[in-house]
Design a protein around this motif. Sequence first.
Motif, PDB file in Angstrom:
ATOM      1  N   ASP A 224       0.795  -1.221   0.000  1.00 17.45           N
ATOM      2  CA  ASP A 224       0.000   0.000   0.000  1.00 17.45           C
ATOM      3  C   ASP A 224       0.833   1.280   0.000  1.00 17.45           C
ATOM      4  O   ASP A 224       0.434   2.282  -0.592  1.00 17.45           O
ATOM      5  CB  ASP A 224      -0.916   0.025   1.231  1.00 17.45           C
ATOM      6  CG  ASP A 224      -2.241  -0.680   0.985  1.00 17.45           C
ATOM      7  OD1 ASP A 224      -2.433  -1.209  -0.124  1.00 17.45           O
ATOM      8  OD2 ASP A 224      -3.079  -0.702   1.902  1.00 17.45           O
ATOM      9  N   ASP A 225       1.961   1.250   0.668  1.00 20.63           N
ATOM     10  CA  ASP A 225       2.645   2.503   0.970  1.00 20.63           C
ATOM     11  C   ASP A 225       4.008   2.673   0.314  1.00 20.63           C
ATOM     12  O   ASP A 225       4.722   3.640   0.597  1.00 20.63           O
ATOM     13  CB  ASP A 225       2.793   2.629   2.495  1.00 20.63           C
ATOM     14  CG  ASP A 225       1.441   2.621   3.198  1.00 20.63           C
ATOM     15  OD1 ASP A 225       0.518   3.294   2.689  1.00 20.63           O
ATOM     16  OD2 ASP A 225       1.296   1.931   4.222  1.00 20.63           O
ATOM     17  N   VAL A 226       4.392   1.755  -0.550  1.00 21.19           N
ATOM     18  CA  VAL A 226       5.680   1.821  -1.241  1.00 21.19           C
ATOM     19  C   VAL A 226       5.491   1.304  -2.661  1.00 21.19           C
ATOM     20  O   VAL A 226       4.799   0.296  -2.861  1.00 21.19           O
ATOM     21  CB  VAL A 226       6.752   0.984  -0.510  1.00 21.19           C
ATOM     22  CG1 VAL A 226       8.058   0.998  -1.288  1.00 21.19           C
ATOM     23  CG2 VAL A 226       6.973   1.493   0.914  1.00 21.19           C
ATOM     24  N   GLN A 248      11.624   5.702  -5.645  1.00 24.45           N
ATOM     25  CA  GLN A 248      11.461   6.855  -4.751  1.00 24.45           C
ATOM     26  C   GLN A 248      12.783   7.335  -4.145  1.00 24.45           C
ATOM     27  O   GLN A 248      12.815   8.019  -3.128  1.00 24.45           O
ATOM     28  CB  GLN A 248      10.420   6.587  -3.653  1.00 24.45           C
ATOM     29  CG  GLN A 248      10.806   5.574  -2.591  1.00 24.45           C
ATOM     30  CD  GLN A 248       9.788   5.508  -1.449  1.00 24.45           C
ATOM     31  OE1 GLN A 248       8.573   5.485  -1.678  1.00 24.45           O
ATOM     32  NE2 GLN A 248      10.283   5.475  -0.220  1.00 24.45           N
ATOM     33  N   GLY A 249      13.888   6.977  -4.767  1.00 21.06           N
ATOM     34  CA  GLY A 249      15.193   7.455  -4.339  1.00 21.06           C
ATOM     35  C   GLY A 249      15.869   6.653  -3.258  1.00 21.06           C
ATOM     36  O   GLY A 249      17.083   6.797  -3.047  1.00 21.06           O
ATOM     37  N   ASP A 250      15.122   5.766  -2.575  1.00 26.43           N
ATOM     38  CA  ASP A 250      15.717   5.065  -1.437  1.00 26.43           C
ATOM     39  C   ASP A 250      15.192   3.647  -1.226  1.00 26.43           C
ATOM     40  O   ASP A 250      15.456   3.036  -0.191  1.00 26.43           O
ATOM     41  CB  ASP A 250      15.518   5.876  -0.155  1.00 26.43           C
ATOM     42  CG  ASP A 250      14.057   6.243   0.101  1.00 26.43           C
ATOM     43  OD1 ASP A 250      13.149   5.671  -0.556  1.00 26.43           O
ATOM     44  OD2 ASP A 250      13.819   7.117   0.950  1.00 26.43           O
ATOM     45  N   VAL A 251      14.461   3.092  -2.199  1.00 28.57           N
ATOM     46  CA  VAL A 251      13.918   1.737  -2.068  1.00 28.57           C
ATOM     47  C   VAL A 251      14.444   0.877  -3.219  1.00 28.57           C
ATOM     48  O   VAL A 251      13.980   0.995  -4.354  1.00 28.57           O
ATOM     49  CB  VAL A 251      12.376   1.734  -2.069  1.00 28.57           C
ATOM     50  CG1 VAL A 251      11.829   0.308  -2.070  1.00 28.57           C
ATOM     51  CG2 VAL A 251      11.830   2.501  -0.879  1.00 28.57           C
ATOM     52  N   HIS A 275       1.005   5.356  -4.978  1.00 24.66           N
ATOM     53  CA  HIS A 275      -0.136   5.009  -5.833  1.00 24.66           C
ATOM     54  C   HIS A 275      -1.088   6.169  -6.112  1.00 24.66           C
ATOM     55  O   HIS A 275      -2.218   5.942  -6.543  1.00 24.66           O
ATOM     56  CB  HIS A 275      -0.924   3.844  -5.228  1.00 24.66           C
ATOM     57  CG  HIS A 275      -0.095   2.647  -4.906  1.00 24.66           C
ATOM     58  ND1 HIS A 275       0.556   1.906  -5.859  1.00 24.66           N
ATOM     59  CD2 HIS A 275       0.206   2.063  -3.715  1.00 24.66           C
ATOM     60  CE1 HIS A 275       1.214   0.912  -5.281  1.00 24.66           C
ATOM     61  NE2 HIS A 275       1.036   1.000  -3.977  1.00 24.66           N
ATOM     62  N   VAL A 276      -0.667   7.407  -5.887  1.00 23.13           N
ATOM     63  CA  VAL A 276      -1.585   8.524  -6.147  1.00 23.13           C
ATOM     64  C   VAL A 276      -1.790   8.736  -7.638  1.00 23.13           C
ATOM     65  O   VAL A 276      -2.699   9.445  -8.049  1.00 23.13           O
ATOM     66  CB  VAL A 276      -1.090   9.836  -5.490  1.00 23.13           C
ATOM     67  CG1 VAL A 276      -1.015   9.687  -3.985  1.00 23.13           C
ATOM     68  CG2 VAL A 276       0.248  10.288  -6.073  1.00 23.13           C
TER      69      VAL A 276
END
Length: 382
Positions: A224-226, A248-251, A275-276
């Motif tokens: 949900d959040d990544v 996202q630069g860090d995942v 997911h926006v």
Amino acid sequence: MNPLRKCCYQLVGFMMAYGIASPALAELPVERLRLPAGFRIEVLTDQVPNARAMALGDFADGRGVVYVGSRAEGKVYGVEIDKGRARRVHTLASGLTLPVGVAYRDGSLYVSAVSRILALDGIAGRLDKPPVPRVVTAGFPAETHHGWKFIAFGPDGWLYVPVGAPCNVCDSPDARYASIQRMRPDGSGVEVVARGVRNTVGFDWNPADGSLWFTDNGRDMLGDDVPSDELNRVSKPGEHFGYPYCHQGDVPDPEFGKGRECARFTPPAVKLGAHVAALGMRFYTGRAFPAAYRKSLFVAEHGSWNRSRKSGYRVVRVEVDKAGKAVRQEAFVEGWLQVDAAGKESVWGRPADVLVLPDGSLLISDDQAGAIYRVVYEGRDS
């Protein structure tokens, strides 16, 4: 499209062609939309099925045309505007392949159609009898997964064309994928501007320094959040923004990120949220909004499709300082996503693009409602 609504659109098209005043197809509940104090939103038109990317045509004395791409029935539209009111909606082309992107320059309307870039020459004077689209180039990949394209002319006079990844996440051997490219208006000189871009459906240039900023949709199926969708800034040609190795630069990606440190890639200027579905974006170049908004860019968040609780379905404002750094973000228009007392979610609209009119008002396209809204400021500028 719902058959009844399709029939209504056909009827409205007939009425408009013969100069008959046309009522709204359905009363959109704009009173549910929330904006900062002093701002008002209204329906400019609800007669543009699946309205997606928008482009500004020639305007003079408050009159002109806004061109609109779509994914429904392969159609491209021209909306005649007179002092903030939509007078007529013209169908300029149909039967094209996902003609989402539109860009206007020197009397011609450029349209993206997956592998092809087309041009409708002399369109402003031919709205009632539009020309047959001319093929500018057919050299882009034909893959339709992330194949629809937002396009725009840059300050350098070149047409910028993204090529999305042909998958959710993959490391394609074809270097054309997952990039932003540019070409001359005649289709020649194609070159890569940015790499590692999964799927951008909106970009613009900062009027303060000419830098290119773009949205990028993060990969799916990591929860949900990544990862977060991104707002990025290009600082040098050929810059790599991480996909598919880092998100996202860090995942690091669990499949493709091994041995690829995120520090090797350019991180996002802003994390917009998971997911926006951040699509169209524009810097605010008008003068009708308060002074604080003139250092901002607006982003249309189309909304999530695979999240347990929905996110997005709004337009956000990102403030950019004099040094060209994004310093904060906030909701600007929200309310297309409704949650009742029992926690049940419902959606009645999905923002797809934003566009600043010469009068300083802001247009927002909504592909679910087939509408374009207009935001005006009526408060007192402090």
